[in-house]
Design a protein around this motif. Structure first.
Motif, PDB file in Angstrom:
ATOM      1  N   PRO A   1       9.956  33.700  14.621  1.00  0.00           N
ATOM      2  CA  PRO A   1      11.155  33.063  15.211  1.00  0.00           C
ATOM      3  C   PRO A   1      12.431  33.359  14.426  1.00  0.00           C
ATOM      4  O   PRO A   1      13.511  33.519  15.018  1.00  0.00           O
ATOM      5  CB  PRO A   1      10.807  31.576  15.182  1.00  0.00           C
ATOM      6  N   ALA A   2      12.311  33.439  13.085  1.00  0.00           N
ATOM      7  CA  ALA A   2      13.505  33.718  12.278  1.00  0.00           C
ATOM      8  C   ALA A   2      14.065  35.096  12.587  1.00  0.00           C
ATOM      9  O   ALA A   2      15.287  35.320  12.565  1.00  0.00           O
ATOM     10  CB  ALA A   2      13.172  33.599  10.795  1.00  0.00           C
ATOM     11  N   LEU A   3      13.178  36.048  12.884  1.00  0.00           N
ATOM     12  CA  LEU A   3      13.643  37.401  13.221  1.00  0.00           C
ATOM     13  C   LEU A   3      14.327  37.408  14.588  1.00  0.00           C
ATOM     14  O   LEU A   3      15.326  38.105  14.792  1.00  0.00           O
ATOM     15  CB  LEU A   3      12.459  38.373  13.202  1.00  0.00           C
ATOM     16  N   VAL A   4      13.802  36.606  15.512  1.00  0.00           N
ATOM     17  CA  VAL A   4      14.439  36.489  16.830  1.00  0.00           C
ATOM     18  C   VAL A   4      15.856  35.938  16.683  1.00  0.00           C
ATOM     19  O   VAL A   4      16.815  36.442  17.282  1.00  0.00           O
ATOM     20  CB  VAL A   4      13.600  35.580  17.752  1.00  0.00           C
ATOM     21  N   LEU A   5      15.990  34.897  15.849  1.00  0.00           N
ATOM     22  CA  LEU A   5      17.313  34.308  15.641  1.00  0.00           C
ATOM     23  C   LEU A   5      18.264  35.287  14.951  1.00  0.00           C
ATOM     24  O   LEU A   5      19.452  35.364  15.290  1.00  0.00           O
ATOM     25  CB  LEU A   5      17.177  33.035  14.805  1.00  0.00           C
ATOM     26  N   ALA A   6      17.736  36.031  13.965  1.00  0.00           N
ATOM     27  CA  ALA A   6      18.582  36.995  13.236  1.00  0.00           C
ATOM     28  C   ALA A   6      19.077  38.097  14.165  1.00  0.00           C
ATOM     29  O   ALA A   6      20.247  38.504  14.107  1.00  0.00           O
ATOM     30  CB  ALA A   6      17.803  37.593  12.065  1.00  0.00           C
TER      31      ALA A   6
END
Length: 509
Positions: free
Chosen positions: A105-110
């Protein structure tokens, strides 16, 4: 040119790859999925940017993030994606089921924060399959472009064989490129264009101004510029110093194949224009012969030949103009006059040792004026005359030409005077000898005696007015005039001495 380059959208559309876009449309820039891709590369380095090129897709399994807390904290992912964005990466593919089941999820947000396209690559789709698919698309596109170029060149070659070869070639090139194409002659006049009504008047005027500037430089050149929001490509036709014209293309982003098609058109158009040179020489010789008969005040032969070949001579009374054109613009002037004679009629021209002679009706001075403005020519114009007084009017035009300056028309009535007869080799030789003491002193001592005396005489030998014109003190003017008297050995307080000195200055130019 409708072929599309390999893009992320094209890869996502391939069912055999089974890719899934993880980014929301609102998180992407317009056209992000349609940007051209140069390559597909894979790396699990935390910073692969030193080894990447622009305009590629990067594939990763996320190994570099294992143990870095990327499930809940976006710090490492944000820095990672920011580096990729700054490097010019077009999109990021995450291979799932290798290190983890889904995309962190953090990569999606980034990726959303950087507006970087993010997509999922399933386990059953090897990374090399994406690289191969993109390479095949690049090869297919290159083949399609080469095929298009060959087809376009064949179509243009067939168009060139038509009776209206140049016009058909321009129209076919415009059709193949999907752009506006214009052909300018050597004088900078638009002679052919296609398609019609694409450019507004302001764009046409700006294009004509730029084309004229390029042609006036006289050297072969290719250039690009922006007119409004449109890209313009220009290419001259002919040899340096003997340019035959210019092709302008508006609104086409030319790749290698597009440039090859344009180059073939330039070669054909240049050859066609050069082939006209031989015919032009024959016409020039015939026109020169007719001019010779007109100068003998016998218009009968000229009337008969002109009527058969070009139409009737201009109706009497006529004006005779003699134009002095720079050597590298003479061909352009002749081409322009030929076009004017064909389109308008009522105009005869011929080249002579004194310049280009132009004959127009006394009611129409448009051609000499336009010739002066377009080609920066100096033009001398006679008084109205009939053909029996042609030689006298020609002499008047030559007299007016002696006082004309580039870009203007000088009429005989404005130039006539006794001093205008001083423009002869004998008068110039006498004037140079007379002024030599002043010039020698100026060169040896850095003075300005010639300029001072000329200004003083121009202002009726008034010291104060000459000083104001020169921007110096009146005592300086008085001292320079006294020094000039001493060097010349004359008394400039007498009118005959001043008149003789003024005549010498006029004859010397």
């Amino acid at each position: 040119m409708t072929e599309t380059q390999p893009t992320l959208r094209a890869l996502l559309a391939r069912r055999d790859l089974d890719l899934r876009l993880a980014s929301r449309p609102d998180d992407l820039d317009e056209g992000a999925l349609d940007a051209p891709l140069r390559w597909v590369h894979s790396s699990d380095l935390i910073d692969p940017t030193p080894f990447l090129a622009d305009d590629l897709l990067l594939l990763t399994t996320g190994t570099q993030f294992v143990g870095a807390g990327s499930d809940g904290e976006a710090g490492d992912d944000a820095a990672y994606v920011a580096r990729l964005r700054a490097r010019g990466v077009r999109g990021l593919g995450f291979g799932t089921e290798v290190v983890r089941d889904g995309i962190p999820p953090a990569l999606v947000l980034a990726c959303a924060a950087q507006r970087m396209p993010l997509f999922e690559v399933p386990y059953r789709t090897p990374f090399i399959a994406l690289a191969r698919a993109n390479a095949e698309a690049i090869a297919a596109q290159a083949y399609a472009r080469r095929t298009w170029a060959l087809s376009a060149q064949r179509a243009i070659s067939l168009a060139a064989l038509r009776p209206d070869g140049l016009a058909a070639t321009v129209a076919e090139l415009a059709s193949q490129l999907g752009a506006w194409v214009g052909l300018f002659d050597a004088a900078g006049t638009l002679t052919q264009s296609a398609p019609a009504d694409v450019l507004d008047d302001d764009a046409r005027a700006a294009l004509a101004t730029e084309a004229g500037a390029v042609l006036r430089r006289g050297s072969r050149a290719a250039s690009t510029l922006e007119i409004g929001d449109r890209r313009v490509t220009m290419q001259t036709l002919g040899r340096g110093g003997h340019l035959r014209g210019l092709i302008a293309i508006v609104g086409a982003d030319l790749d290698l194949e597009g440039r090859s098609v344009v180059t073939s058109v330039i070669a054909m158009a240049g050859l066609a224009l050069e082939q006209n040179v031989g015919l032009g020489r024959a016409r020039a010789a015939l026109r020169a012969g007719l001019l010779h008969t007109l100068l003998e005040d016998d218009p009968q032969l000229a009337r008969r030949v002109s009527r058969e070949l070009w139409g009737p001579l201009p109706t009497s009374p006529v004006l005779i103009g003699v134009a002095a054109v720079a050597a590298n613009r003479t061909d352009a002037a002749v081409d322009w006059l030929e076009l004017q004679a064909a389109e308008r009629g009522g105009l005869f021209y011929a080249r002579s040792g004194d310049g280009i002679v132009v004959v127009v009706s006394a009611a129409d001075e448009g051609a000499p004026t336009a010739l002066a403005g377009l080609l920066d020519a100096a033009v001398g114009l006679s008084e109205p005359t009939d053909y029996n007084g042609f030689s006298r009017a020609h002499a008047q035009a030559l007299t007016a030409l002696r006082t004309a300056v580039s870009g203007t028309v000088t009429r005989f009535a404005d130039a006539a005077g006794v001093l205008s007869s001083l423009d002869s080799p004998a008068a110039r030789a006498l004037a140079d000898a007379r002024l030599r003491p002043l010039r020698a002193h100026d060169e040896a001592h850095g003075t300005a005696l010639v300029e001072t005396v000329r200004t003083w005489l121009t202002h009726d030998a008034r010291i104060d007015e000459a000083a104001r014109a020169l921007g110096i003190h009146r005592h300086t003017v008085r001292a320079r005039v006294a020094q000039a008297q001493q060097l010349l050995g004359v008394d400039l307080s007498s009118f005959p001495a001043r008149a003789e000195l003024w005549a010498a200055l006029v004859a010397a130019g």
